[in-house]
Design a protein around this motif. Structure first.
Motif, short mmCIF file in Angstrom:
data_model
loop_
_atom_site.label_atom_id
_atom_site.label_comp_id
_atom_site.label_asym_id
_atom_site.label_seq_id
_atom_site.Cartn_x
_atom_site.Cartn_y
_atom_site.Cartn_z
N VAL A 1 121.16 79.44 -10.68
CA VAL A 1 121.30 79.04 -12.08
C VAL A 1 122.14 80.05 -12.84
CG1 VAL A 1 120.05 78.46 -14.18
CG2 VAL A 1 119.12 77.79 -11.98
N LEU A 2 121.89 81.33 -12.60
CA LEU A 2 122.67 82.37 -13.26
C LEU A 2 124.14 82.25 -12.92
CD1 LEU A 2 122.73 84.92 -15.02
CD2 LEU A 2 122.40 86.24 -12.94
N GLY A 3 124.44 81.89 -11.68
CA GLY A 3 125.84 81.73 -11.27
C GLY A 3 126.55 80.70 -12.12
N GLU A 4 125.87 79.63 -12.45
CA GLU A 4 126.47 78.61 -13.30
C GLU A 4 126.63 79.11 -14.73
OE1 GLU A 4 128.26 75.31 -14.83
OE2 GLU A 4 128.12 76.11 -12.80
N TYR A 5 125.65 79.85 -15.22
CA TYR A 5 125.80 80.43 -16.55
C TYR A 5 127.03 81.33 -16.61
CZ TYR A 5 120.87 79.16 -17.28
OH TYR A 5 119.69 78.50 -17.38
N ARG A 6 127.18 82.12 -15.57
CA ARG A 6 128.33 83.05 -15.52
C ARG A 6 129.65 82.29 -15.52
NH1 ARG A 6 126.81 87.50 -11.18
NH2 ARG A 6 125.71 88.95 -12.51
N THR B 1 124.36 86.34 -21.49
CA THR B 1 124.60 86.65 -20.09
C THR B 1 123.74 87.82 -19.63
OG1 THR B 1 126.88 85.88 -20.31
CG2 THR B 1 126.38 87.22 -18.39
N GLU B 2 123.63 88.84 -20.48
CA GLU B 2 122.82 90.02 -20.15
C GLU B 2 121.36 89.64 -19.96
OE1 GLU B 2 122.35 94.58 -21.88
OE2 GLU B 2 122.94 92.96 -23.23
N VAL B 3 120.84 88.83 -20.87
CA VAL B 3 119.44 88.39 -20.79
C VAL B 3 119.20 87.59 -19.52
CG1 VAL B 3 117.74 86.84 -21.83
CG2 VAL B 3 119.00 88.45 -23.27
N LEU B 4 120.14 86.70 -19.18
CA LEU B 4 119.95 85.83 -18.03
C LEU B 4 120.05 86.57 -16.70
CD1 LEU B 4 121.68 82.87 -19.67
CD2 LEU B 4 119.40 82.80 -18.71
N MET C 1 118.75 89.41 -16.29
CA MET C 1 117.41 89.97 -16.15
C MET C 1 116.40 88.89 -15.77
SD MET C 1 117.32 92.72 -19.29
CE MET C 1 118.53 94.07 -19.33
N VAL C 2 116.57 87.69 -16.31
CA VAL C 2 115.73 86.57 -15.91
C VAL C 2 115.87 86.32 -14.41
CG1 VAL C 2 115.37 84.08 -16.13
CG2 VAL C 2 115.74 85.46 -18.17
N ALA C 3 117.10 86.36 -13.92
CA ALA C 3 117.36 86.10 -12.51
C ALA C 3 116.71 87.15 -11.61
CB ALA C 3 118.87 86.07 -12.25
N LYS C 4 116.49 88.34 -12.15
CA LYS C 4 115.84 89.40 -11.38
C LYS C 4 114.32 89.28 -11.42
CE LYS C 4 119.57 92.73 -12.06
NZ LYS C 4 119.97 93.98 -12.75
N GLY C 5 113.81 88.28 -12.15
CA GLY C 5 112.38 88.06 -12.20
C GLY C 5 111.66 88.78 -13.32
N MET C 6 112.40 89.37 -14.26
CA MET C 6 111.77 90.07 -15.37
C MET C 6 111.19 89.08 -16.38
SD MET C 6 114.60 93.11 -16.03
CE MET C 6 113.70 93.81 -17.41
N SER C 7 110.06 89.43 -16.97
CA SER C 7 109.45 88.57 -17.99
C SER C 7 110.18 88.76 -19.31
CB SER C 7 107.97 88.93 -18.17
OG SER C 7 107.86 90.20 -18.79
N TYR C 8 109.95 87.82 -20.23
CA TYR C 8 110.57 87.95 -21.55
C TYR C 8 110.12 89.23 -22.23
CZ TYR C 8 112.22 83.07 -21.41
OH TYR C 8 112.86 81.91 -21.09
N LYS C 9 108.84 89.59 -22.05
CA LYS C 9 108.32 90.81 -22.66
C LYS C 9 109.05 92.04 -22.13
CE LYS C 9 104.05 93.50 -23.27
NZ LYS C 9 102.61 93.61 -22.97
N GLN C 10 109.27 92.08 -20.81
CA GLN C 10 109.98 93.21 -20.21
C GLN C 10 111.43 93.28 -20.70
OE1 GLN C 10 109.22 91.99 -16.15
NE2 GLN C 10 107.81 93.70 -15.81
N ILE C 11 112.06 92.10 -20.80
CA ILE C 11 113.45 92.05 -21.28
C ILE C 11 113.52 92.51 -22.73
CG2 ILE C 11 115.41 90.54 -21.79
CD1 ILE C 11 114.42 88.76 -19.44
N ASN D 1 114.94 82.64 -27.45
CA ASN D 1 116.01 81.84 -28.04
C ASN D 1 117.29 81.94 -27.24
OD1 ASN D 1 114.41 80.94 -30.13
ND2 ASN D 1 115.11 82.48 -31.59
N HIS D 2 117.61 83.13 -26.74
CA HIS D 2 118.81 83.31 -25.91
C HIS D 2 118.75 82.41 -24.67
CE1 HIS D 2 120.88 86.31 -28.15
NE2 HIS D 2 120.01 87.28 -27.95
N VAL D 3 117.60 82.40 -24.01
CA VAL D 3 117.46 81.59 -22.79
C VAL D 3 117.52 80.11 -23.13
CG1 VAL D 3 115.98 81.02 -20.85
CG2 VAL D 3 116.17 83.40 -21.60
#
Length: 213
Positions: free
Chosen positions: A128-133, A154-157, A159-169, A182-184
């Motif tokens: 999914v991140l690849g398509e965002y990119r 892009t930066e947020v996504l 981190m999402v792809a790495k499995g980080m939670s919204y709180k961690q991000i 909102n970014h996601v």
């Protein structure tokens, strides 16, 4: 709510969720049952198999999200095919796990999705991140009116792809949880606007692990 056409699997997921203290407000064996029971059950999260008797999981996702935009759909499928993942995301799913996931991974995903996080099996997140990119960086990004991604999205996504939670991000980037969410959501909306044929072709070319970090 748990939707799966295999009784043993459906019952096992229901037991695991209940044992973890979560309330299962409904179960269904096919798409028709799911749509019939959804309005009365009003679940916060729907754990949904894709390959169910009609209407299928993608169609059920689209319809229940249309009925209640606040519902969270976590796909739990045997399929890790690119087209299935992207179709589910475009229909409105905010999580996608393959059935090889452990009990703990499932419970964690249900809790995170219920809180508004977007959760993917790691390899699928890369897809999914690849398509965002591509939407953000591709030379043809303005030719077909495709909305561009911001640098922050892009930066947020990533981190999402790495499995980080919204709180961690949020903590990492010094942002609020709502801003990260909102970014996601903005990026998911942009993905849904993209031409499906180009999307699927790109996904197949890139494979599942598009994250180069």
């Amino acid at each position: 709510m748990v939707v799966d056409d295999h009784p043993m699997w459906r019952d096992a997921v229901e037991r695991d969720l209940q044992a973890a203290g979560l309330e299962v407000v409904g179960v269904a064996a096919n798409g028709q049952e799911a749509l019939a029971r959804f309005p009365a059950a009003r679940p916060n999260v729907v754990v949904l198999d894709l390959q169910i008797p009609a209407p299928n999981g993608v169609e059920v996702t689209a319809e229940i999200v249309r009925q209640d935009p606040s519902v969270r759909v976590l796909i739990l499928s045997a399929s890790g095919e690119q087209s299935d993942v992207l179709d589910a995301v475009k229909a409105g799913a905010t999580g996608y796990l393959v059935k090889s996931a452990s009990r703990e991974e499932l419970l964690t995903a249900v809790r995170r999705v219920s809180q508004g996080d977007t959760v993917f099996t790691p390899g699928l997140a890369g897809l999914v991140l690849g398509e965002y990119r591509r939407l953000s960086d591709g030379p043809e990004k303005t030719d077909d009116g495709t909305p561009q991604l911001t640098e922050r999205e892009t930066e947020v996504l990533k981190m999402v792809a790495k499995g980080m939670s919204y709180k961690q991000i949020a903590e990492r980037l010094v942002l609020s949880h709502r801003t990260v969410q909102n970014h996601v959501q903005n990026t998911l909306r942009k993905l849904q606007l993209h031409n499906r044929v180009q999307l699927t072709r790109y996904a197949i070319e890139q494979g599942l692990d598009a994250d180069d970090d």
